[in-house]
Scaffold this active site. Structure first.
Site, PDB file in Angstrom:
ATOM      1  CD  GLN A  97       0.152  -1.167   3.019  1.00 38.84           C
ATOM      2  OE1 GLN A  97       0.296  -2.209   2.521  1.00 38.84           O
ATOM      3  NE2 GLN A  97       0.584  -1.146   4.470  1.00 38.84           N
ATOM      4  CG  HIS A 149      -4.529   9.299   1.514  1.00 34.12           C
ATOM      5  ND1 HIS A 149      -3.185   8.942   1.218  1.00 34.12           N
ATOM      6  CD2 HIS A 149      -5.111   8.611   2.343  1.00 34.12           C
ATOM      7  CE1 HIS A 149      -2.992   8.110   2.186  1.00 34.12           C
ATOM      8  NE2 HIS A 149      -3.906   7.786   2.888  1.00 34.12           N
ATOM      9  NE  ARG A 155      -0.470   7.638   5.129  1.00 26.33           N
ATOM     10  CZ  ARG A 155       0.542   6.830   5.683  1.00 26.33           C
ATOM     11  NH1 ARG A 155       1.629   7.114   5.998  1.00 26.33           N
ATOM     12  NH2 ARG A 155       0.162   5.545   5.894  1.00 26.33           N
TER      13      ARG A 155
END
Length: 467
Positions: A50, A82, A85
């Site tokens: 992920q 999203h 990050r």
């Protein structure tokens, strides 16, 4: 049970409603594009679970992802994670402490380890990286172009879960979408920019189909932690021994080995050279070790939020029932994670639109994929031995929920077909539907698709959430 939502006023999105062109990408690299996503260093970067950036699976799809000849899309829904990050604040502290410990205890840093001597952990926390922002700009461009017969004339209805990075992702998606529309001479003139219409609170007491958190028994489950620890013990000790031999003076745990592997992705996606240079952390591990790492991430998702957890798919039931409502233009029937206040109000849950975009996190999306039955062909993943993508019937964390992942649900009207047809794509890979009679292109009629979602329509196993 508390419910909360925020309707964002237009001025909050001024930066994406002003009609400004999309800023030039950080790079114009041929290995990182709107259509194909991040194909740079794919032998490694596509094994980050992920933590991999979005990469298109169009070439892995047994069925062409193109809209079939003789068909026109009449409804399109995207559910997106999203963008890339920085590490979470809690993980970042652990990474920083580990690197500091290595620097304080190791006496000699040779060869591929030399960078560790002076490496300064200075990554941000929780928020999107500039690369992650661009991922969502690209996603908005792609969505507009893919469904231009709709997007030229329709403003999508957009929701976001309440995390700042998820909201920012929705805003960047809008930026890409609207800038493309403004440059399209065939787009309907004078339309306002899309906006995030609803933000759903992530407070623990709030009903939120994008990020469920009110199923107490599920939230207390430690199954994924146990599976993670057991599988890590099958491959990390040999890596740990090698690192301790090469970095004399340090003592590591198996978990800290995986932290160093995490740093490969996070350090890469946090730099302006993301398309030209891998982090030096990546070279500390072999290709086979990356295969094990990638499978570890898949196990965590499968046994944490997928079918490997008895209540995993149930967490996605609320969203599945919202999708049914949108496809059939009928009220939401759900008593699980849906927010009745929002879903009963046409202003916050319209039923007459044909374009929708929702933004969330990886864990919630995993549950939704399983609630929709998309991976009903995936047998329980082995917790001791790596299984390849064929053995898992197309399931892996990297193939389902990389950064900026996107699930497309399409409804189309086709020649010689009286009923509309539904199909689903996960990161550009057509996933043949389960639970309903499919045609050669993996599609079901809308009515049979809805009937096939009997698990969701019956509330899944929500009754066990407070057992």
């Amino acid at each position: 049970m508390g419910v909360s939502a925020v309707l964002l006023p237009l001025y909050l999105l001024a930066g994406v409603t002003s009609g400004l062109a999309v800023p030039a990408s950080r790079n114009q690299s041929t290995c990182d594009t709107v259509d194909q996503g991040y194909q740079c260093f794919s032998e490694t970067s596509h094994l980050w679970g992920q933590y991999a950036p979005f990469f298109s699976l169009a070439n892995e799809s047994a069925i062409s992802p193109d809209v079939p000849a003789g068909c026109r899309v009449t409804f399109a829904q995207v559910l997106s994670r999203h963008g890339a990050r920085y590490p979470t604040e809690s993980k970042g502290k652990k990474y920083s402490a580990l690197i500091e410990e290595i620097q304080q205890n190791v006496t000699t840093f040779d060869g591929k380890y030399a960078f560790l001597k002076t490496y300064n952990y200075s990554l941000g926390a929780d928020d999107l990286t500039p690369f992650g922002e661009q991922e969502l700009v690209n996603s908005g461009i792609k969505f507009y172009q893919r469904y231009e017969s709709l997007t030229r004339n329709i403003i999508p209805f957009i929701r976001s879960s309440g995390s700042s990075r998820v909201i920012a992702s929705g805003e960047k998606f809008i930026e890409g979408f609207q800038s493309t529309k403004l440059k399209d001479p065939r787009a309907q003139p004078g339309q306002s920019s899309p906006k995030i219409d609803v933000v759903i609170s992530e407070a623990s007491s709030s009903n939120n189909t994008l990020d469920p958190g009110t199923c107490t028994v599920f939230e207390d489950s430690e199954l994924a932690d146990t599976v993670e620890a057991n599988f890590t013990a099958t491959f990390a000790p040999s890596i740990r021994q090698r690192l301790e031999n090469d970095l004399s003076g340090v003592t590591l745990t198996d978990t800290e080995v995986t932290y160093l592997m995490d740093m490969c992705s996070f350090d890469t996606i946090s730099t302006s050279t993301v398309d030209t240079k891998l982090s030096p952390f990546c070279d500390l591990f072999t290709h086979d070790e990356w295969i094990h790492y990638d499978y570890l991430q898949s196990l965590k998702k499968y046994y944490g939020h997928g079918a490997g957890n008895p209540l995993g798919p149930t967490q996605g039931v609320g969203y599945a029932n919202e999708l049914i409502a949108r496809l059939t233009h009928s009220p939401v029937h759900d008593d699980t994670s849906s927010n009745h206040t929002l879903d009963s109000n046409p202003a916050t849950f319209p039923l007459n639109s044909t374009l929708y975009a929702d933004f969330s996190h990886d864990n919630g999306i995993i549950s939704i994929l399983f609630a929709l039955g998309l991976y009903n062909g995936t047998k329980p993943l082995s917790t001791t031995t790596v299984e390849n993508i064929t053995q898992t019937d197309g399931f892996s964390s990297a193939w389902t929920v990389p950064f900026a992942s996107r699930l497309y649900v399409e409804m189309m009207q086709c020649q010689a077909e009286q009923e509309p047809l539904v199909r689903v794509l996960v990161n550009d890979r057509v996933v043949p539907l389960h639970g309903c009679p499919i045609d050669a292109l993996g599609r079901c009629t809308r009515d049979s698709f809805v009937r096939g979602l009997s698990f969701a329509r019956s509330g899944g196993d929500w009754a066990e959430c407070s057992a």
